[in-house]
Design a protein around this motif. Structure first.
Motif, PDB file in Angstrom:
ATOM      1  N   SER A 213       0.844  -1.191   0.000  1.00  0.00           N
ATOM      2  CA  SER A 213       0.000   0.000   0.000  1.00  0.00           C
ATOM      3  C   SER A 213       0.885   1.248   0.000  1.00  0.00           C
ATOM      4  N   PRO A 214       0.342   2.393  -0.457  1.00  0.00           N
ATOM      5  CA  PRO A 214       1.136   3.628  -0.503  1.00  0.00           C
ATOM      6  C   PRO A 214       1.699   4.055   0.850  1.00  0.00           C
ATOM      7  N   SER A 215       1.116   3.545   1.938  1.00  0.00           N
ATOM      8  CA  SER A 215       1.575   3.945   3.268  1.00  0.00           C
ATOM      9  C   SER A 215       2.999   3.488   3.561  1.00  0.00           C
ATOM     10  N   CYS A 216       3.579   2.615   2.716  1.00  0.00           N
ATOM     11  CA  CYS A 216       4.954   2.161   2.952  1.00  0.00           C
ATOM     12  C   CYS A 216       5.918   3.340   2.916  1.00  0.00           C
ATOM     13  N   GLU A 217       5.581   4.361   2.130  1.00  0.00           N
ATOM     14  CA  GLU A 217       6.462   5.529   2.051  1.00  0.00           C
ATOM     15  C   GLU A 217       6.418   6.334   3.341  1.00  0.00           C
ATOM     16  N   CYS A 218       5.236   6.439   3.943  1.00  0.00           N
ATOM     17  CA  CYS A 218       5.121   7.169   5.209  1.00  0.00           C
ATOM     18  C   CYS A 218       5.771   6.375   6.347  1.00  0.00           C
ATOM     19  N   LEU A 219       5.639   5.067   6.285  1.00  0.00           N
ATOM     20  CA  LEU A 219       6.101   4.227   7.391  1.00  0.00           C
ATOM     21  C   LEU A 219       7.604   3.961   7.311  1.00  0.00           C
ATOM     22  N   ASP A 221       9.699   5.124   4.464  1.00  0.00           N
ATOM     23  CA  ASP A 221      10.385   6.053   3.547  1.00  0.00           C
ATOM     24  C   ASP A 221      10.731   5.414   2.208  1.00  0.00           C
ATOM     25  N   PHE A 222      10.408   4.133   2.006  1.00  0.00           N
ATOM     26  CA  PHE A 222      10.544   3.496   0.692  1.00  0.00           C
ATOM     27  C   PHE A 222       9.241   3.699  -0.071  1.00  0.00           C
ATOM     28  N   ASN A 223       9.321   3.958  -1.397  1.00  0.00           N
ATOM     29  CA  ASN A 223       8.091   3.976  -2.183  1.00  0.00           C
ATOM     30  C   ASN A 223       7.778   2.558  -2.662  1.00  0.00           C
ATOM     31  N   ARG A 263      10.860  -6.016  14.295  1.00  0.00           N
ATOM     32  CA  ARG A 263      11.460  -4.772  13.834  1.00  0.00           C
ATOM     33  C   ARG A 263      11.684  -4.830  12.333  1.00  0.00           C
ATOM     34  N   ILE A 264      11.491  -3.694  11.659  1.00  0.00           N
ATOM     35  CA  ILE A 264      11.656  -3.620  10.215  1.00  0.00           C
ATOM     36  C   ILE A 264      12.464  -2.377   9.875  1.00  0.00           C
ATOM     37  N   LYS A 265      13.285  -2.498   8.846  1.00  0.00           N
ATOM     38  CA  LYS A 265      14.251  -1.444   8.521  1.00  0.00           C
ATOM     39  C   LYS A 265      13.626  -0.329   7.682  1.00  0.00           C
ATOM     40  N   LYS A 266      13.983   0.911   8.035  1.00  0.00           N
ATOM     41  CA  LYS A 266      13.586   2.063   7.245  1.00  0.00           C
ATOM     42  C   LYS A 266      14.678   2.371   6.217  1.00  0.00           C
ATOM     43  N   LYS A 267      14.400   3.326   5.354  1.00  0.00           N
ATOM     44  CA  LYS A 267      15.341   3.647   4.286  1.00  0.00           C
ATOM     45  C   LYS A 267      16.657   4.181   4.838  1.00  0.00           C
ATOM     46  N   ASP A 268      16.605   4.870   5.996  1.00  0.00           N
ATOM     47  CA  ASP A 268      17.830   5.431   6.568  1.00  0.00           C
ATOM     48  C   ASP A 268      18.625   4.410   7.385  1.00  0.00           C
ATOM     49  N   GLY A 269      18.172   3.146   7.391  1.00  0.00           N
ATOM     50  CA  GLY A 269      18.904   2.102   8.085  1.00  0.00           C
ATOM     51  C   GLY A 269      18.478   1.879   9.525  1.00  0.00           C
ATOM     52  N   THR A 270      17.654   2.753  10.062  1.00  0.00           N
ATOM     53  CA  THR A 270      17.154   2.557  11.418  1.00  0.00           C
ATOM     54  C   THR A 270      15.992   1.565  11.391  1.00  0.00           C
ATOM     55  N   TYR A 271      15.605   1.088  12.574  1.00  0.00           N
ATOM     56  CA  TYR A 271      14.529   0.103  12.673  1.00  0.00           C
ATOM     57  C   TYR A 271      13.374   0.664  13.492  1.00  0.00           C
TER      58      TYR A 271
END
Length: 490
Positions: A213-219, A221-223, A263-271
């Motif tokens: 879903s598009p919310s992956c970008e908000c959650l 930061d990946f599109n 835990r799941i990784k964000k685009k900046d490498g944080t979880y």
């Protein structure tokens, strides 16, 4: 037979000619008359044969039409001169009326008014001889005034030598309701997936994302394009990969639903922490087709729970500790006593307790003041606690100037040894009763007791026995300890 009329009339004409030849002389005129008569007979026979042929064809056509009507799985009517002239049993079932009640009625009696113009145009086209394979949809009433969705096709034809229209019908009410429900579900699903803040994803059996879903970008930061086709394990925290692998293996065989935090990784490498609810989608063969997952950010909740846990630990620690001496209080002592009693009872090992009282503490307070008395309690509490070396040994303030020591899995000899050490370490503090004099210094009296717990005894029995020994020690002489009614002078 096909030539029956012609053969019979031709045969009759020949017979008449032969009979006439006996009564009249044969000449050219009689021959021409016989030929002409035979030709007229053959023509009349031909006309008769054609009439019989077309009559038979009409009869066969009517039989074929009746067979089509009877065998058709769909409702059919014949409409002629603006009225129904023929119906099959399927149409009777559809309208819930018999053919006698339908024949002679206008079809417009059963079509909803808003669809009259559409059907009229179709009838006009049929009357003009136009043919169309296009189906149109109408709504009709039944006898019980139920409204049905009907899909019709029509064709012009001749019935009883007159132009008519054959109307083929199909009840599509259920289909339309299913399509409408599906449309609403699709719109609802689209609205939810586009507007929800939760991450909705679809994974194939190997764990690759096929939809996000598009919310992956908000959650994260990946599109969507960046994550589509990638494997879930690329984004999981290393500590949770094995747990999710196990869930995927179970999903491949029997697991239909799972709810877990990870835990799941964000685009900046944080979880971030997410809570995922996953449900399997299976084929008719029960083989795994895919997994639908809904993940919600619970990082703030986890942080709050962590802080709450830390706060609860701190509050429990505070509630279990004596505020003055910093060692466990009586409340915590009673919990520990019950816990250790149950444990030693299961193992049938000895359990010892030492009750301790500071000698002449009231006198010490009177001479030195309450602040000095508090400091004296603190120093003795530390000395008692530091004397104990085993993790299971436990020291607590029992109340006032009294302390208690629990020694699980310790016999009388071991308890006596600890009692000696406790008295010696308190003496080493060298706390005088009067600051200007070195004697006498603060000392303690002790009462020791040892029991092997069983079903007939209670934890309080051990403490009462130690308390009795303490009483005997103080009564006999201070600065000593008694062990199960056997006195030992310090």
């Amino acid at each position: 037979m096909k030539y029956t009329g012609r053969i019979i009339l031709l045969f009759l004409s020949i017979m008449v000619s032969i009979i006439e030849s006996f009564s009249e002389p044969t000449n050219l005129w009689s021959i021409l008359e016989a030929v002409t008569f035979a030709a007229i007979a053959a023509t009349l026979g031909w006309v008769y044969d054609k009439a019989v042929f077309y009559k038979h064809k009409v009869e066969m056509s009517e039989i074929s039409l009746q067979n089509i009507f009877k065998s058709s799985p769909e409702p059919i009517i014949v409409y002629q001169d603006e009225k129904i002239v023929l119906v099959n049993d399927k149409f009777e079932e559809l309208i819930q009326l018999s053919s006698t009640e339908l024949i002679g009625k206008s079809i417009f009696h059963y079509i909803l008014p808003e669809y009259h113009p559409t059907f009229k145009r179709r009838l006009e086209e049929m009357c003009e001889g136009k043919r169309s394979l296009e189906r149109i949809e109408l709504k009709i009433y039944t006898h019980q005034y139920n409204i049905l969705d009907i899909e019709i096709a029509s064709a012009p034809f001749v019935y009883n030598d007159k132009p008519a229209v054959e109307v083929f019908m199909r009840d599509v009410t259920k289909r339309n309701k299913l399509e409408e429900a599906l449309r609403k579900n699709e719109e609802l699903y689209r609205f939810i997936t586009v507007n929800t803040t939760d991450l909705i994803s679809y994974l194939n059996p190997n764990g690759h994302y096929e939809y996000l879903s598009p919310s992956c970008e908000c959650l994260l930061d990946f599109n969507q394009e960046e994550m589509l086709g990638r494997n879930l394990f690329e984004y999981l925290h290393p500590d949770e990969i094995e747990k999710v692998k196990t869930l995927l293996i179970e999903a491949d065989t029997e697991l239909d639903f799972a709810s877990f935090s990870h835990r799941i990784k964000k685009k900046d490498g944080t979880y971030i922490w997410v809570e995922t609810n996953a449900r399997t989608i299976r084929k008719n063969s029960r083989d795994l087709e895919g997994i639908v997952a809904v993940s919600r950010d619970i990082t703030e909740r986890i942080e709050r729970e962590k802080k709450l846990h830390e706060t609860n630990v701190m509050l429990r620690f505070i509630s279990n500790m004596d505020g003055l001496t910093g060692i466990p209080n009586r409340r915590y002592f009673e919990e520990k006593l019950q816990e250790e009693w149950n444990r030693t009872k299961r193992s049938t090992l000895p359990f010892s307790a030492i009750m301790i009282d500071i000698d002449y503490f009231k006198k010490y307070n009177d001479f030195n003041g309450h602040l000095a008395g508090d400091d004296c309690l603190r120093q003795i509490a530390i000395a008692l606690k530091e004397t104990l070396k085993r993790p299971a040994d436990f020291a607590a303030r029992y109340g006032g100037e009294e302390f208690v020591i629990l020694l699980p899995e310790t016999d009388k000899k071991g308890a006596a040894h600890i009692a000696d050490l406790l008295q010696a370490n308190v003496k080493k503090l060298n706390l005088p009763y009067i600051a200007t004099k070195k004697e006498p210094i603060v000392s303690i009296s002790l009462g020791c007791a040892t029991l092997v717990p069983d079903e007939k005894m209670r934890p309080d029995d051990l403490i009462q026995l130690a308390d009795i020994e303490l009483y005997q020690a103080k009564k006999s002489r201070h600065n000593q300890f008694f062990l199960n009614q056997l006195s030992h002078l310090a």
